[in-house]
Design a protein around this motif. Structure first.
Motif, PDB file in Angstrom:
ATOM      1  N   THR A 158      25.003 -19.227  27.941  1.00 22.13           N
ATOM      2  CA  THR A 158      24.605 -19.787  29.242  1.00 22.13           C
ATOM      3  C   THR A 158      23.146 -20.226  29.198  1.00 22.13           C
ATOM      4  O   THR A 158      22.789 -21.302  29.687  1.00 22.13           O
ATOM      5  CB  THR A 158      24.771 -18.732  30.363  1.00 22.13           C
TER       6      THR A 158
ATOM      7  N   GLY B 294      27.497 -12.505  35.411  1.00 19.46           N
ATOM      8  CA  GLY B 294      28.020 -13.738  34.819  1.00 19.46           C
ATOM      9  C   GLY B 294      26.884 -14.706  34.536  1.00 19.46           C
ATOM     10  O   GLY B 294      25.812 -14.315  34.072  1.00 19.46           O
TER      11      GLY B 294
ATOM     12  N   VAL C 111      16.605 -18.586  32.548  1.00 15.92           N
ATOM     13  CA  VAL C 111      15.894 -17.570  31.755  1.00 15.92           C
ATOM     14  C   VAL C 111      15.893 -17.938  30.263  1.00 15.92           C
ATOM     15  O   VAL C 111      14.910 -17.734  29.569  1.00 15.92           O
ATOM     16  CB  VAL C 111      16.495 -16.166  31.993  1.00 15.92           C
TER      17      VAL C 111
ATOM     18  N   CYS D 258      21.441 -21.161  33.643  1.00 16.48           N
ATOM     19  CA  CYS D 258      20.470 -20.080  33.854  1.00 16.48           C
ATOM     20  C   CYS D 258      19.100 -20.522  33.356  1.00 16.48           C
ATOM     21  O   CYS D 258      18.983 -21.059  32.251  1.00 16.48           O
ATOM     22  CB  CYS D 258      20.917 -18.832  33.100  1.00 16.48           C
TER      23      CYS D 258
HETATM   24  S1  SF4 Z   1      21.596 -13.337  29.214  1.00 19.80           S
HETATM   25 FE1  SF4 Z   1      22.056 -15.492  29.675  1.00 19.80          FE
HETATM   26  S2  SF4 Z   1      22.724 -15.523  31.804  1.00 19.80           S
HETATM   27 FE2  SF4 Z   1      21.670 -13.554  31.457  1.00 19.80          FE
HETATM   28  S3  SF4 Z   1      19.530 -13.947  32.011  1.00 19.80           S
HETATM   29 FE3  SF4 Z   1      19.656 -14.333  29.829  1.00 19.80          FE
HETATM   30  S4  SF4 Z   1      20.065 -16.551  29.687  1.00 19.80           S
HETATM   31 FE4  SF4 Z   1      20.502 -15.936  31.791  1.00 19.80          FE
END
Ligand code: SF4
Length: 367
Positions: free
Chosen positions: A131, A176, A124, A122
Motif C-alpha cells: 500500500t 487495512g 506513510v 497511504c
Molecule cells: S504499513 Fe503500509 S498502510 Fe500501514 S502505515 Fe505503513 S505504508 Fe501505510
C-alpha cells in the motif's frame, strides 16, 4: 443542449440515530421513521429504500428521489485456503479499497475479524508495504469507513450462514490501507457508529486501532478515554533502521513515540500491542531483540511477531521458521510477552502489508 446538473442526493450512511430523526422531521415525517431507517442501514445492511418494508410505499419513493445509502459494492473477492476472504470494494467516486475477513479459529461458530481501510493508498510509505508503495490518494470519510463493515458483512452473509443469529463479525481492526490517525476525525466518528449497541454493535474492546507511530494522534486518542486497543507498528527498535522502514519515524522518533504510548497506557490502563514484521536479515538480529526488550519492558505490552509475506517488486524476504522462533525466544527470555502471529491469507495477498487495491485495479481480471 444546455447541461442539466444531476440532482443532489443526501447521503444517509454515516448518520447516527439523532441525525436520521432530524432528517425525517425535516421532510415533515415523524422522528421514529429515522429510527426505522437506522435499523435497516446498520443492522440489516440495506441500501435500497424499496427494501424497507415497514416504511410506507409513497415515502420509500420520495426517499429514493432525495437520498442515497452508499454501502460500497464488493467488486471482486478472493478466498484463501485458510478461509480468509479479501474483498475489493468500490466507493462512489470509483476509488477502491480492500477489506480482509479473517476467520477466528477459536470459535465453533463462524466468526470473523474484519480488517478495514481508512485511506485510499497511504502517505506513510513504509518500505516493505505494498500500500505504501502505491502512494496516497485521499482520506476516507466516516461513512465510507462504516460502509466497509456493512458491505463486507452483506457479502459474507451470502456465503456463510450465521448460527442462531449470532454476529458474524465480532472484531474489527483498523489495519487495512492507510494510517488511521492521519484521518483522525473520520476514524473517531466511525468508531462511535460501529460501537453503537443499537446498530453495528461491536464493543470497543473488540476494536483495534493500528498506527505507524502518529504520536500526536495517539495522545489525542488517549484523551478520548475509549476502551479500544492501540496497536503500534514498530518493526524496528533503533531510529536509524526505523527511519528507513517506517518513514514516519523521522517526524516522531522512538523516544517521542514511546512517550505518547506511555501516556495512552497511563490514561486508559490498557495493554498496548506492538506489531513487528520480521524481515529476514534486516531487523532480526540479537541486538534488535535487546533493543526491543529495553524499550518495551517497562510497559504493559504484547508483542506480535509477523513473519513477512513477500511482495512482488520489493526486496524483503520471508524469514525461516527457525529464525522466527529464535527471535521470539530472545524476547520471551528477556521478559516480553511475545508471540508469533499466524499469518492469514498470504496466498491471496491479504496479509499485513500486502494490500494494494489501486495498483492491482488494472489486473482485476486475475481476481
Ligand atoms: S504499513 Fe503500509 S498502510 Fe500501514 S502505515 Fe505503513 S505504508 Fe501505510
Amino acid at each position: 443542449m444546455p447541461q442539466v446538473d444531476p440532482p443532489e442526493f443526501t447521503e444517509l450512511l454515516g448518520l447516527d440515530t439523532g441525525e436520521l430523526e432530524e432528517y425525517m422531521v425535516s421532510l415533515g415525517e415523524p422522528n421514529y421513521r429515522g429510527r426505522q431507517i437506522y435499523k435497516w442501514i446498520y443492522t440489516r445492511d440495506v441500501s435500497s429504500f424499496y427494501d424497507m418494508s415497514d416504511i410506507p410505499k409513497e415515502l420509500r419513493r420520495r426517499l429514493d428521489s432525495l437520498a442515497v445509502i452508499s454501502i460500497p459494492r464488493v467488486l471482486k473477492q478472493r478466498v484463501s485456503i485458510d478461509r480468509t476472504r479479501k474483498y475489493l470494494l468500490e466507493l462512489q467516486d470509483k476509488k477502491r479499497v480492500e477489506t480482509v475477513l479473517i476467520p477466528q479459529s477459536d470459535s465453533k461458530n463462524a466468526r470473523y475479524t474484519l480488517c478495514i481501510s481508512t485511506q485510499v493508498g497511504c502517505p506513510v510509505g513504509c518500505s516493505f508495504c505494498a500500500t505504501g508503495q502505491s502512494g496516497f490518494q485521499r482520506n476516507l470519510s466516516h461513512h465510507e469507513i462504516v460502509g466497509q463493515v456493512l458491505g463486507s458483512r452483506r457479502e459474507l452473509l451470502k456465503k456463510v450462514k450465521a448460527v442462531d443469529n449470532e454476529p458474524l463479525i465480532t472484531n474489527l481492526v483498523y489495519m487495512g490501507m492507510g494510517e488511521p490517525l492521519l484521518n483522525y476525525d473520520e476514524v473517531l466518528q466511525s468508531i462511535k457508529l460501529i460501537n453503537d449497541h443499537k446498530g453495528i454493535n461491536i464493543g470497543q474492546r473488540h476494536i483495534t486501532i493500528s498506527t505507524a507511530g502518529e504520536a500526536r494522534g495517539i495522545e489525542r486518542l488517549a484523551k478520548e478515554k475509549l476502551q479500544v486497543t492501540l496497536a503500534i507498528s514498530l518493526h524496528a527498535c533503533d531510529d536509524a533502521l526505523r527511519n528507513q522502514l517506517v518513514p514516519m519515524n523521522r517526524k516522531y522518533p522512538l523516544e517521542r513515540l514511546m512517550r505518547a504510548v506511555e501516556f495512552y497506557s497511563r490514561e486508559n490502563g490498557r495493554r498496548i500491542t506492538f506489531e513487528y514484521i520480521l524481515l529476514d536479515g534486516v531487523n532480526m538480529r540479537r541486538q534488535d531483540a535487546n533493543n526491543m526488550i529495553d524499550i518495551l519492558k517497562p510497559l504493559l505490552a504484547n508483542v506480535n511477531l509477523i513473519p513477512y509475506n513477500e511482495v512482488v517488486g520489493l526486496p524483503f524476504k520471508h524469514p525461516a521458521r527457525a529464525k522466527t522462533e529464535q527471535f521470539c525466544r530472545w524476547l520471551q527470555d528477556g521478559g516480553l510477552n511475545a508471540t508469533i502471529r499466524e499469518e492469514h491469507g498470504a496466498d491471496i495477498e491479504a496479509a499485513c502489508g500486502q494490500l494494494r487495491a489501486e495498483v492491482r485495479s488494472q489486473a482485476l481480471r486475475n481476481y
